[in-house]
Design an enzyme around this catalytic site. Sequence first.
Site, PDB file in Angstrom:
ATOM      1  N   ASP A   1      -8.386 -72.336 -33.601  1.00  0.00           N
ATOM      2  CA  ASP A   1      -8.672 -73.090 -32.482  1.00  0.00           C
ATOM      3  C   ASP A   1     -10.205 -73.062 -32.225  1.00  0.00           C
ATOM      4  O   ASP A   1     -11.097 -73.554 -33.236  1.00  0.00           O
ATOM      5  CB  ASP A   1      -8.132 -72.181 -31.182  1.00  0.00           C
ATOM      6  CG  ASP A   1      -8.150 -72.615 -29.787  1.00  0.00           C
ATOM      7  OD1 ASP A   1      -7.741 -73.816 -29.635  1.00  0.00           O
ATOM      8  OD2 ASP A   1      -8.997 -71.950 -29.141  1.00  0.00           O
TER       9      ASP A   1
ATOM     10  N   HIS B   1       0.452 -75.475 -31.422  1.00  0.00           N
ATOM     11  CA  HIS B   1      -0.980 -75.021 -31.509  1.00  0.00           C
ATOM     12  C   HIS B   1      -1.092 -73.648 -32.218  1.00  0.00           C
ATOM     13  O   HIS B   1      -2.299 -73.213 -32.863  1.00  0.00           O
ATOM     14  CB  HIS B   1      -1.534 -74.899 -29.898  1.00  0.00           C
ATOM     15  CG  HIS B   1      -2.938 -74.603 -30.039  1.00  0.00           C
ATOM     16  ND1 HIS B   1      -3.899 -75.520 -30.828  1.00  0.00           N
ATOM     17  CD2 HIS B   1      -3.663 -73.759 -29.425  1.00  0.00           C
ATOM     18  CE1 HIS B   1      -5.288 -75.026 -30.567  1.00  0.00           C
ATOM     19  NE2 HIS B   1      -5.097 -73.649 -29.866  1.00  0.00           N
TER      20      HIS B   1
END
Length: 339
Positions: free
Chosen positions: A112, A318
């Site tokens: 991320d 994610h």
Amino acid sequence: MSESYGTTAPDLSGVKHYDVDALGTRIHVAEVGEGPMVLFVHGFPESWYSWRHQLPAVAAAGYRAVAIDVRGYGRSSAPAAVDDYRMVRHVADNVGVVRALGEDTAVIVGHDWGAPIAWSSALLRPDIFTALGLVSVPYNARSDFKPSAAFRMMGGDKEFYIEYFQQPGRAEAEMEVDLPHWLLGMYFSASGDGVRARQASGDSSGGGFGVAPGGKLSDNFVWPEEGSWPHWMAESDFGYYTSEFTRTGMSGGLNRYRNVDRDWEDMAAFDGAAITQPSLFVGGEVDGPTVWGAGSIAKFGETMPNLHKSVILDGIGHWVQQEAAAELNAELLDFLAAL
């Protein structure tokens, strides 16, 4: 509520915790193992704990596995000034951690927001960061297009979430009213489980990354069924995250987003630069940044010419290092062995 895991809970008994002086910034370190150093950098809203499955696996393979709390998170320093979270400061923190631990070089792995921090570290200090692993967010070389303008275009008739995060205090006001509820919605919505839950309900909106006028980011979140947890997160895992953010608040993490245009200015000398170190990319099939980054992935032959492998994991969202811990560990160990 269940404490069961879809994967085996990691043994963290050997992990040592301490703070280091990273060129003037206090950075909290979680470390296990001996050998060449592998530095793990987390994203938003996470902590060193996001790498709980990777630390023991990498250490067992003969490496010194080190995960940090990024500045603004956990037990690391949290400066008050927004511009103290610009990219060059994060790179300095990583350099300082390597030096404080007595090492000359390290492999750096980021997820991320940790991915841009990792690739910027590799660009600015290739003498220290000799190999690069990116998880979720593919390398996108700096261009002549200002980030804030790009995010406005991505939002369409809504505010893209990074735009929504720009004004200090605005997103915090939403999140901190009921922080555990917001965090659980964020974690679940961005995961593969959340994508499947949304699809099963007939929701084709594509997720909660746009904010309608007068609305909140969480308006489009989905949550797990009452009394249940995602297969990749136990109640105790969630408890760790909520206790950390309840103590620190959310501003430290959000301030990273508030420097995107400053970073673009600071990194002008690296416009279009390629990553020349050996590199690895692992993304999730239904992870937003991986999906949005399809064009960047297609350019890896030019932008990361020493790419070892680019892997997209079926059905994964994610939180790759948690949702697909075994698969990511296998790819990381294969990459490290190839070095």
